[in-house]
Write an enzyme that holds these catalytic residues in place. Structure first.
Site, PDB file in Angstrom:
ATOM      1  N   THR A 123       4.369  -5.592  -0.857  1.00  0.00           N
ATOM      2  CA  THR A 123       4.482  -3.681  -0.177  1.00  0.00           C
ATOM      3  C   THR A 123       6.105  -3.885  -0.258  1.00  0.00           C
ATOM      4  OG1 THR A 123       4.038  -2.959   1.826  1.00  0.00           O
ATOM      5  CG2 THR A 123       3.510  -4.959   1.329  1.00  0.00           C
ATOM      6  N   ASP A 124       6.976  -2.584   0.276  1.00  0.00           N
ATOM      7  CA  ASP A 124       7.954  -2.983   0.657  1.00  0.00           C
ATOM      8  C   ASP A 124       7.843  -3.555   2.453  1.00  0.00           C
ATOM      9  OD1 ASP A 124       6.709  -0.598   1.921  1.00  0.00           O
ATOM     10  OD2 ASP A 124       8.174   0.515   1.493  1.00  0.00           O
ATOM     11  N   GLU A 125       6.541  -3.178   2.972  1.00  0.00           N
ATOM     12  CA  GLU A 125       6.799  -3.943   4.469  1.00  0.00           C
ATOM     13  C   GLU A 125       6.978  -5.165   4.512  1.00  0.00           C
ATOM     14  OE1 GLU A 125       3.236  -1.866   6.090  1.00  0.00           O
ATOM     15  OE2 GLU A 125       3.120  -0.094   4.958  1.00  0.00           O
ATOM     16  N   TYR A 147      -0.403  -6.939   8.767  1.00  0.00           N
ATOM     17  CA  TYR A 147      -0.726  -6.152   7.878  1.00  0.00           C
ATOM     18  C   TYR A 147       0.889  -6.801   6.507  1.00  0.00           C
ATOM     19  CZ  TYR A 147      -0.552  -3.644   3.570  1.00  0.00           C
ATOM     20  OH  TYR A 147      -0.811  -3.296   1.959  1.00  0.00           O
ATOM     21  N   LYS A 151       0.611 -10.075   3.850  1.00  0.00           N
ATOM     22  CA  LYS A 151       0.412  -9.999   2.408  1.00  0.00           C
ATOM     23  C   LYS A 151       2.221 -10.578   2.245  1.00  0.00           C
ATOM     24  CE  LYS A 151      -0.120  -7.106  -0.710  1.00  0.00           C
ATOM     25  NZ  LYS A 151      -1.527  -7.132  -1.166  1.00  0.00           N
TER      26      LYS A 151
HETATM   27  P1  NAD Z   1      -6.828   0.559  -0.532  1.00  0.00           P
HETATM   28  O1  NAD Z   1      -7.440  -0.004   0.630  1.00  0.00           O
HETATM   29  O2  NAD Z   1      -7.364   1.937  -1.056  1.00  0.00           O
HETATM   30  O3  NAD Z   1      -8.511  -0.174  -1.661  1.00  0.00           O
HETATM   31  C1  NAD Z   1      -8.133  -2.417  -0.772  1.00  0.00           C
HETATM   32  C2  NAD Z   1      -9.560  -2.479  -2.145  1.00  0.00           C
HETATM   33  O4  NAD Z   1      -9.311  -3.975  -2.169  1.00  0.00           O
HETATM   34  C3  NAD Z   1     -10.798  -2.369  -2.086  1.00  0.00           C
HETATM   35  O5  NAD Z   1     -11.595  -1.505  -2.800  1.00  0.00           O
HETATM   36  C4  NAD Z   1     -11.225  -3.003  -1.230  1.00  0.00           C
HETATM   37  O6  NAD Z   1     -12.804  -3.083  -1.781  1.00  0.00           O
HETATM   38  C5  NAD Z   1     -10.704  -3.995  -2.318  1.00  0.00           C
HETATM   39  N1  NAD Z   1     -10.836  -5.571  -1.681  1.00  0.00           N
HETATM   40  C6  NAD Z   1     -10.808  -5.440   0.042  1.00  0.00           C
HETATM   41  N2  NAD Z   1     -11.091  -7.179   0.326  1.00  0.00           N
HETATM   42  C7  NAD Z   1     -12.057  -7.454  -0.992  1.00  0.00           C
HETATM   43  C8  NAD Z   1     -12.016  -8.915  -0.879  1.00  0.00           C
HETATM   44  N3  NAD Z   1     -12.210  -9.682  -0.203  1.00  0.00           N
HETATM   45  N4  NAD Z   1     -12.631  -9.010  -2.280  1.00  0.00           N
HETATM   46  C9  NAD Z   1     -12.024  -8.365  -3.400  1.00  0.00           C
HETATM   47  N5  NAD Z   1     -12.467  -7.011  -3.113  1.00  0.00           N
HETATM   48  C10 NAD Z   1     -11.594  -6.481  -1.285  1.00  0.00           C
HETATM   49  O7  NAD Z   1      -5.226  -0.310  -1.385  1.00  0.00           O
HETATM   50  P2  NAD Z   1      -4.744   0.749  -1.756  1.00  0.00           P
HETATM   51  O8  NAD Z   1      -3.677   1.212  -1.102  1.00  0.00           O
HETATM   52  O9  NAD Z   1      -5.088   0.811  -3.055  1.00  0.00           O
HETATM   53  O10 NAD Z   1      -3.805  -0.799  -1.961  1.00  0.00           O
HETATM   54  C11 NAD Z   1      -3.796  -1.237  -3.043  1.00  0.00           C
HETATM   55  C12 NAD Z   1      -2.941  -2.618  -3.551  1.00  0.00           C
HETATM   56  O11 NAD Z   1      -1.594  -2.340  -2.563  1.00  0.00           O
HETATM   57  C13 NAD Z   1      -3.231  -3.568  -1.564  1.00  0.00           C
HETATM   58  O12 NAD Z   1      -2.831  -4.803  -1.874  1.00  0.00           O
HETATM   59  C14 NAD Z   1      -1.773  -3.301  -0.879  1.00  0.00           C
HETATM   60  O13 NAD Z   1      -0.972  -3.893  -0.219  1.00  0.00           O
HETATM   61  C15 NAD Z   1      -0.737  -3.023  -1.837  1.00  0.00           C
HETATM   62  N6  NAD Z   1       0.349  -1.443  -1.692  1.00  0.00           N
HETATM   63  C16 NAD Z   1      -0.045  -0.277  -0.976  1.00  0.00           C
HETATM   64  C17 NAD Z   1       1.014   0.639  -0.913  1.00  0.00           C
HETATM   65  C18 NAD Z   1      -0.087   1.596  -0.117  1.00  0.00           C
HETATM   66  O14 NAD Z   1       1.440   2.990   0.307  1.00  0.00           O
HETATM   67  N7  NAD Z   1      -1.357   2.371  -0.538  1.00  0.00           N
HETATM   68  C19 NAD Z   1       1.456   0.525  -1.247  1.00  0.00           C
HETATM   69  C20 NAD Z   1       2.316  -0.646  -1.475  1.00  0.00           C
HETATM   70  C21 NAD Z   1       1.317  -1.895  -1.989  1.00  0.00           C
HETATM   71  P1  TYD Z   2       0.344   4.762   7.108  1.00  0.00           P
HETATM   72  O1  TYD Z   2       0.127   5.456   6.313  1.00  0.00           O
HETATM   73  O2  TYD Z   2      -0.089   4.392   7.780  1.00  0.00           O
HETATM   74  O3  TYD Z   2       1.213   3.965   6.287  1.00  0.00           O
HETATM   75  P2  TYD Z   2       2.266   2.887   6.999  1.00  0.00           P
HETATM   76  O4  TYD Z   2       2.678   1.972   8.133  1.00  0.00           O
HETATM   77  O5  TYD Z   2       1.771   1.780   5.864  1.00  0.00           O
HETATM   78  O6  TYD Z   2       3.586   2.910   6.634  1.00  0.00           O
HETATM   79  O7  TYD Z   2       1.529   5.255   7.798  1.00  0.00           O
HETATM   80  C1  TYD Z   2       2.566   6.080   7.124  1.00  0.00           C
HETATM   81  C2  TYD Z   2       3.991   6.832   8.562  1.00  0.00           C
HETATM   82  O8  TYD Z   2       2.656   7.966   9.266  1.00  0.00           O
HETATM   83  C3  TYD Z   2       3.737   5.016   9.613  1.00  0.00           C
HETATM   84  O9  TYD Z   2       5.529   5.153  10.488  1.00  0.00           O
HETATM   85  C4  TYD Z   2       2.519   5.561  11.010  1.00  0.00           C
HETATM   86  C5  TYD Z   2       2.533   7.037  10.461  1.00  0.00           C
HETATM   87  N1  TYD Z   2       1.150   7.737  11.408  1.00  0.00           N
HETATM   88  C6  TYD Z   2       1.111   8.504  12.076  1.00  0.00           C
HETATM   89  O10 TYD Z   2       2.494   9.151  12.870  1.00  0.00           O
HETATM   90  N2  TYD Z   2       0.360   8.881  12.768  1.00  0.00           N
HETATM   91  C7  TYD Z   2      -1.401   8.085  12.254  1.00  0.00           C
HETATM   92  O11 TYD Z   2      -2.192   9.399  12.219  1.00  0.00           O
HETATM   93  C8  TYD Z   2      -1.013   7.424  11.183  1.00  0.00           C
HETATM   94  C9  TYD Z   2      -2.353   6.894  10.692  1.00  0.00           C
HETATM   95  C10 TYD Z   2       0.168   7.253  10.361  1.00  0.00           C
END
Ligand code: NAD
Ligand code: TYD
Length: 339
Positions: A123-125, A147, A151
């Site tokens: 992630t970019d985080e 988090y 990562k």
């Molecule tokens: P999500 O929370 O929707 O899905 C995570 C999945 O992992 C779920 O299906 C959960 O059941 C499974 N899981 C959790 N713990 C587990 C374990 N111990 N063993 C097996 N499975 C397990 O997440 P997402 O948004 O789809 O993110 C997927 C990946 O992409 C993550 O690694 C996240 O860090 C990364 N990512 C997400 C975003 C975003 O904006 N959502 C951006 C950049 C990177």
């Molecule tokens: P989020 O979807 O939790 O992603 P991340 O924190 O991983 O970037 O949040 C996106 C942005 O929105 C972040 O700056 C936090 C803000 N946010 C709110 O203002 N209200 C909310 O209820 C949530 C969940 C997030």
């Protein structure tokens, strides 16, 4: 190719499974997912008739299970993670267990079995708050939330496996992703589903924090390109160039749904809230990737999906979700009242 996709029942993982099955008629996918609160078999309904996807419910920390699944796959893609910053602030233990230790279990199995590709979905985080300019892959990792720190820890183990053992591993660092099947605790699906119900959209702090909003299909295309054409040992940023303030995002959702701005509700800020992320994706673009969805297109598609698919999200906003919502948001309202 035969791929092991961990976390394949989550948001991006399930979209990636569909992407692979749609684009590569000879590929097969094995999904390993624990089905935590964020995992959902409904996300895989659309691929169940393909005959090319098998599902195992289990934990990436389960060494015996991982040892059974890794032999015979050409690549491991690790999407499995605890992913929500606010939950990591409430309790980080599951983040350390899954995101850090679980990644190591997968890396060790891949090393033992000579897996030819290991792709870590990051992630970019991991770069932390970026006040100006954009992060490049060689910038230092400076995670600030539990988090992001988990990562980043996983990434360091991935890098160590490449440097020490030569495991051909790659890392993608994606921006905030939106689209169908995202659990409604994240900002965009939370805002959209609250707005559909006429409920307030909780805006943390002043709402001026900035994120780059990446459509999930663009993210999947980037991961797929890195899998097939990336250089082992490298990390690749995946940013869409769709940088917006959170308030703009919330207002766009309200406008798309024809809802009033009176639904915006300012609440106490997230502790340690990163005000801005921004990625330089030159390295990935040089491989031939470009995002196909600008901010408006990404938001329109996403919001329309939640509007049409109430069957998917309505049943999630019950039980554990309501308990989490209360813990996270009641505290924010209370803090705001006392400040
Ligand atoms: P999500 O929370 O929707 O899905 C995570 C999945 O992992 C779920 O299906 C959960 O059941 C499974 N899981 C959790 N713990 C587990 C374990 N111990 N063993 C097996 N499975 C397990 O997440 P997402 O948004 O789809 O993110 C997927 C990946 O992409 C993550 O690694 C996240 O860090 C990364 N990512 C997400 C975003 C975003 O904006 N959502 C951006 C950049 C990177
Ligand atoms: P989020 O979807 O939790 O992603 P991340 O924190 O991983 O970037 O949040 C996106 C942005 O929105 C972040 O700056 C936090 C803000 N946010 C709110 O203002 N209200 C909310 O209820 C949530 C969940 C997030």
């Amino acid at each position: 190719m035969k791929l092991l996709v961990t976390g394949g029942a989550g948001f991006i993982g399930s979209n990636f499974v569909q992407y692979v099955l749609d684009h590569y008629p000879d590929d097969r996918v094995v999904v390993l997912d624990k089905l935590t609160y964020a995992g959902n078999l409904d996300n895989l309904l659309r691929v169940q008739d393909s005959g090319r996807c098998s599902f195992y419910q289990g934990d990436i920390n389960d060494e015996a299970l991982v040892e059974r699944l890794v032999p015979g796959v050409d690549a491991v893609l690790n999407f499995a993670a605890e992913t929500h910053v606010d939950r990591s602030i409430l309790d980080a233990s599951a983040f350390i267990q899954t995101d850090v230790r679980g990644t190591w279990v997968l890396l060790e199995a891949a090393r033992r079995h000579g897996t030819s590709r290991f792709v870590q979905i990051s992630t970019d985080e991991v770069y932390g708050h970026v006040p100006q300019g954009s992060s490049r892959e060689d910038d230092k990792l400076a995670p600030r939330s539990p988090y992001a720190a988990s990562k980043a820890g996983a990434e360091l183990l991935v890098q160590a496996s490449w440097v020490t053992y030569g495991l051909p591993s790659l890392i993608t660092r994606g921006a905030n992703t939106i689209g169908p099947y995202q659990y409604p605790e994240k900002a965009v699906p939370l805002f959209a589903t609250n707005a559909l119900d006429g409920q307030p959209l909780p805006i943390y702090g002043d709402g001026r924090q900035r994120r780059d909003w990446l459509y999930v299909d663009d993210h999947c295309a980037a991961i797929d390109l890195v899998l097939r054409r990336g250089a082992p040992g490298e990390a690749y940023n995946v940013g869409a160039g769709n940088e917006r303030e959170n308030l703009d995002v919330a207002r766009t959702i309200l406008a798309l749904l024809g809802k009033p701005e009176s639904l915006l509700q300012f609440v106490a800020d997230r502790p340690g809230h990163d005000r801005r992320y921004c990625l330089d994706s030159t390295r990935l673009r040089a491989l031939g990737w470009a995002p196909r969805h600008d901010f408006q297109a990404a938001m329109e598609r996403t919001v329309a999906w939640y509007q049409r698919n109430e069957w998917w999200w309505r049943k999630l906003k019950t039980g554990e979700y309501l308990e989490y919502y209360r813990r996270n948001y009641e505290q924010r309202h209370a803090l705001l009242r006392s400040s």
